[in-house]
Design an enzyme around this catalytic site. Structure first.
Site, PDB file in Angstrom:
ATOM      1  N   GLY A  17     -12.397  -4.723   5.751  1.00 46.59           N
ATOM      2  CA  GLY A  17     -13.761  -5.218   5.935  1.00 46.59           C
ATOM      3  C   GLY A  17     -14.490  -5.245   4.603  1.00 46.59           C
TER       4      GLY A  17
ATOM      5  CE  LYS B 147      -3.800  -2.297   2.389  1.00 41.51           C
ATOM      6  NZ  LYS B 147      -4.284  -2.697   3.718  1.00 41.51           N
TER       7      LYS B 147
HETATM    8  P1  NAP Z   1     -11.421 -13.653  -0.191  1.00 45.61           P
HETATM    9  O1  NAP Z   1     -12.528 -13.575   0.771  1.00 45.61           O
HETATM   10  O2  NAP Z   1     -10.356 -14.682   0.002  1.00 45.61           O
HETATM   11  O3  NAP Z   1     -12.076 -13.860  -1.645  1.00 45.61           O
HETATM   12  C1  NAP Z   1     -11.336 -14.154  -2.791  1.00 45.61           C
HETATM   13  C2  NAP Z   1     -12.291 -14.619  -3.905  1.00 45.61           C
HETATM   14  O4  NAP Z   1     -11.560 -14.812  -5.083  1.00 45.61           O
HETATM   15  C3  NAP Z   1     -12.999 -15.919  -3.578  1.00 45.61           C
HETATM   16  O5  NAP Z   1     -14.309 -15.886  -4.065  1.00 45.61           O
HETATM   17  C4  NAP Z   1     -12.187 -16.962  -4.356  1.00 45.61           C
HETATM   18  O6  NAP Z   1     -12.964 -18.062  -4.802  1.00 45.61           O
HETATM   19  C5  NAP Z   1     -11.762 -16.145  -5.572  1.00 45.61           C
HETATM   20  N1  NAP Z   1     -10.499 -16.589  -6.111  1.00 45.61           N
HETATM   21  C6  NAP Z   1      -9.273 -16.531  -5.522  1.00 45.61           C
HETATM   22  N2  NAP Z   1      -8.328 -17.032  -6.350  1.00 45.61           N
HETATM   23  C7  NAP Z   1      -8.989 -17.426  -7.476  1.00 45.61           C
HETATM   24  C8  NAP Z   1      -8.576 -18.025  -8.684  1.00 45.61           C
HETATM   25  N3  NAP Z   1      -7.291 -18.331  -8.918  1.00 45.61           N
HETATM   26  N4  NAP Z   1      -9.513 -18.291  -9.623  1.00 45.61           N
HETATM   27  C9  NAP Z   1     -10.811 -17.988  -9.406  1.00 45.61           C
HETATM   28  N5  NAP Z   1     -11.273 -17.403  -8.274  1.00 45.61           N
HETATM   29  C10 NAP Z   1     -10.368 -17.136  -7.325  1.00 45.61           C
HETATM   30  O7  NAP Z   1     -10.663 -12.262  -0.323  1.00 45.61           O
HETATM   31  P2  NAP Z   1     -11.235 -10.808   0.017  1.00 45.61           P
HETATM   32  O8  NAP Z   1     -11.008 -10.501   1.458  1.00 45.61           O
HETATM   33  O9  NAP Z   1     -12.582 -10.633  -0.574  1.00 45.61           O
HETATM   34  O10 NAP Z   1     -10.160  -9.908  -0.765  1.00 45.61           O
HETATM   35  C11 NAP Z   1     -10.195  -9.821  -2.173  1.00 45.61           C
HETATM   36  C12 NAP Z   1      -9.209  -8.758  -2.648  1.00 45.61           C
HETATM   37  O11 NAP Z   1      -9.533  -7.526  -2.031  1.00 45.61           O
HETATM   38  C13 NAP Z   1      -7.748  -9.031  -2.267  1.00 45.61           C
HETATM   39  O12 NAP Z   1      -6.907  -8.502  -3.275  1.00 45.61           O
HETATM   40  C14 NAP Z   1      -7.564  -8.229  -0.987  1.00 45.61           C
HETATM   41  O13 NAP Z   1      -6.210  -7.862  -0.769  1.00 45.61           O
HETATM   42  C15 NAP Z   1      -8.407  -7.022  -1.311  1.00 45.61           C
HETATM   43  N6  NAP Z   1      -8.888  -6.301  -0.151  1.00 45.61           N
HETATM   44  C16 NAP Z   1      -9.524  -6.934   0.849  1.00 45.61           C
HETATM   45  C17 NAP Z   1     -10.000  -6.212   1.928  1.00 45.61           C
HETATM   46  C18 NAP Z   1     -10.699  -6.876   3.099  1.00 45.61           C
HETATM   47  O14 NAP Z   1     -10.939  -6.178   4.086  1.00 45.61           O
HETATM   48  N7  NAP Z   1     -11.049  -8.137   3.024  1.00 45.61           N
HETATM   49  C19 NAP Z   1      -9.807  -4.829   1.974  1.00 45.61           C
HETATM   50  C20 NAP Z   1      -9.151  -4.197   0.893  1.00 45.61           C
HETATM   51  C21 NAP Z   1      -8.709  -4.948  -0.158  1.00 45.61           C
HETATM   52  P3  NAP Z   1     -13.630 -19.105  -3.766  1.00 45.61           P
HETATM   53  O15 NAP Z   1     -14.629 -18.311  -2.996  1.00 45.61           O
HETATM   54  O16 NAP Z   1     -14.243 -20.152  -4.586  1.00 45.61           O
HETATM   55  O17 NAP Z   1     -12.489 -19.570  -2.908  1.00 45.61           O
HETATM   56  N1  HSE Z   2      -5.870  -7.173   5.052  1.00 49.42           N
HETATM   57  C1  HSE Z   2      -5.997  -5.783   4.797  1.00 49.42           C
HETATM   58  C2  HSE Z   2      -5.913  -5.013   6.100  1.00 49.42           C
HETATM   59  C3  HSE Z   2      -7.295  -5.518   4.109  1.00 49.42           C
HETATM   60  O1  HSE Z   2      -6.044  -5.620   7.169  1.00 49.42           O
HETATM   61  O2  HSE Z   2      -5.711  -3.807   6.065  1.00 49.42           O
HETATM   62  C4  HSE Z   2      -7.432  -4.099   3.615  1.00 49.42           C
HETATM   63  O3  HSE Z   2      -6.550  -3.858   2.563  1.00 49.42           O
END
Ligand code: NAP
Ligand code: HSE
Length: 433
Positions: A307, A210
């Site tokens: 989140g 980031k």
């Molecule tokens: P997550 O809950 O692990 O979800 C990832 C999704 O992508 C799942 O649906 C997974 O499928 C799918 N996926 C992963 N690899 C894949 C592949 N090779 N082919 C097809 N589908 C695939 O992750 P998340 O927390 O939503 O985060 C997603 C992105 O947002 C990441 O880049 C993360 O860094 C970013 N982000 C997250 C947050 C947060 O607070 N969570 C905040 C900011 C940014 P399945 O469901 O079938 O496993």
């Molecule tokens: N895993 C990341 C965090 C999600 O805790 O800040 C938001 O980018």
């Protein structure tokens, strides 16, 4: 993407449907009428790429789910790609595929953007389309838009931030309730804050990615993930959090990006922050970014850093920004045109907190003091407490260069009366804040 007339349906291909993806779909369902009224566009989800189509997803019909990216890209009505699957491979190929065919992309993927943003932006530029990535940094906080648009000409000189929600949540809970590190991490995972691999969070890589993105935009210079030295919170203990509190500090995982002598320095590490500093009050999964420049003095943005819903809000904002600025929009070239040099991190300065466990024998303190003196490091305060045949030594130094501290710590490791590994944490002072 062609220009959309008001009321036009916008078909979104969704890559990933986990924490953020499902929150994004829920947001479209809940706020569809408001979005349509305000933007003139009806957003709809087309095909949804996941790893397992067996898992049901709220708001998604089974026939929308696929494990084959060709189904997403082969949708003849596809207008825009939202990537919330994370990872670098095969994700980078998917984004390149979309951009090369003129499909705009919104991504929350900081690890990918911090490694390949210039290439993806160039691809978008060539295809007369856009890639936006607000959700990749600081969750719901609109910091990228502020830096790229509102403060474009403000000549930002420093970006100091708490940019990881998981670690801020862990540190807050450990200090507020005495929760163990393990329990706080497990709760952060259960609440959807942590990355799929939480070592990215606690080890500092997420924050480094980031900060690379923020520094690139703030200083108009290409800073990549590999340019950012980082440390996480995984070597800190409850003992350090408590000691820091007694000394008048709160420990935070801090990203520090600065323009010094025309060059850029960026790093991520835990830091002791004085209780009265604005960043010390940022708690739980919240993030904050302090932006500094002569023109605007200080602007601090604070808000939810992680989140599902919080991040989905930033994803949706990017989708609407793309619809509001058709084709390549503006500023696609603005990311890296200054080409400032990167400064050697060893030459940056800080004050340091150093905790040592030593044999409780006469002369040990003098030995330690002479190591610091040889490295030309001035000590501000020392606390020594006996613990049986050992003693705990806590020193806070005055500001010194990283390389001097590295020299001193190597020498301290060789002192026979020092037991275990020294704990070293930087201290945010008035001079380096
Ligand atoms: P997550 O809950 O692990 O979800 C990832 C999704 O992508 C799942 O649906 C997974 O499928 C799918 N996926 C992963 N690899 C894949 C592949 N090779 N082919 C097809 N589908 C695939 O992750 P998340 O927390 O939503 O985060 C997603 C992105 O947002 C990441 O880049 C993360 O860094 C970013 N982000 C997250 C947050 C947060 O607070 N969570 C905040 C900011 C940014 P399945 O469901 O079938 O496993
Ligand atoms: N895993 C990341 C965090 C999600 O805790 O800040 C938001 O980018």
């Amino acid at each position: 993407m062609s220009e959309h007339s008001p009321g036009h349906r916008v078909r979104i291909g969704l890559l990933g449907c986990g924490t953020v993806g499902q929150a994004f779909i829920a947001m479209l369902h809940e706020h569809g009428p408001t979005i349509a009224r305000a933007s003139g566009h009806e957003l709809e989800i087309g095909r949804v790429l996941v790893r397992s189509i067996e898992t049901p997803r709220a708001g998604v019909r089974p026939e929308q789910l696929t494990t084959n990216p060709d189904d997403v890209f082969g949708d003849s009505e596809l207008d825009l790609i939202v990537e919330v699957m994370g990872g670098i491979d095969p994700t980078a190929d998917y984004l390149r595929r979309a951009l090369a065919s003129g499909i705009p992309v919104v991504s929350a993927n900081k690890q990918l953007l911090s490694r390949q943003a210039p290439e993806l932006l160039a691809l978008a530029q060539d295809a007369d389309t856009q890639v936006r990535f607000e959700a990749s940094v600081c969750g719901a906080i609109p910091v990228i838009k502020v830096l790229r648009e509102s403060l474009l000409a403000a000549e930002i000189s420093a970006v100091t931030g708490i940019v990881n929600g998981t670690t801020n949540y862990i540190l807050t809970e450990m200090s507020r309730t005495g929760m163990s590190y393990e329990d706080a991490l497990a709760t952060a995972q259960a609440l959807g804050y942590a990355e799929a691999d939480p070592s990215e969070d606690v080890g500092g890589a997420d924050a480094a990615a980031k900060m690379a993105i923020l520094a690139s935009i703030a200083f108009h210079t290409n800073v990549r993930f590999d340019d950012v030295p980082y440390e996480g919170i995984d070597r800190l203990s409850a003992e350090d959090i408590e000691l820091a509190g007694d000394l008048g500090y709160t420990i935070k995982l801090l990203g520090v990006a600065k323009l010094t002598d025309g060059g850029v320095s960026v790093r991520v590490h835990p830091a002791l922050i004085p209780h009265e500093h604005r960043l010390a009050a940022v708690s739980g999964p919240d993030n904050a970014v302090l932006l500094e420049s002569v023109a605007v003095r200080q602007i601090m943005l604070v808000g939810p850093g992680a989140g599902g819903t919080e991040t989905a809000s930033a994803v949706l904002a990017d989708v609407l920004s793309i619809l509001g600025t058709p084709n390549r929009g503006f500023l696609q070239n603005a990311l890296t045109d200054a080409g400032r040099p990167l400064r050697d991190p060893d030459l940056t300065s800080s004050a340091f907190y150093v905790r040592l466990r030593v044999s409780d024998r006469p002369g040990v303190l003098a030995q330690i003091a002479s190591v610091f003196a040889e490295a030309e490091i001035s000590i501000g305060s020392v606390i020594q407490q006996g613990e049986g045949d050992a003693a705990r030594l806590v020193l806070v130094t005055h500001e010194t260069q990283e390389r001097r501290m590295n020299t001193a710590i190597s020498a301290i490791r060789d002192v026979t009366d020092v037991r275990g590994e020294p704990v070293v944490v930087r201290v945010l002072t008035k001079e380096n804040a």
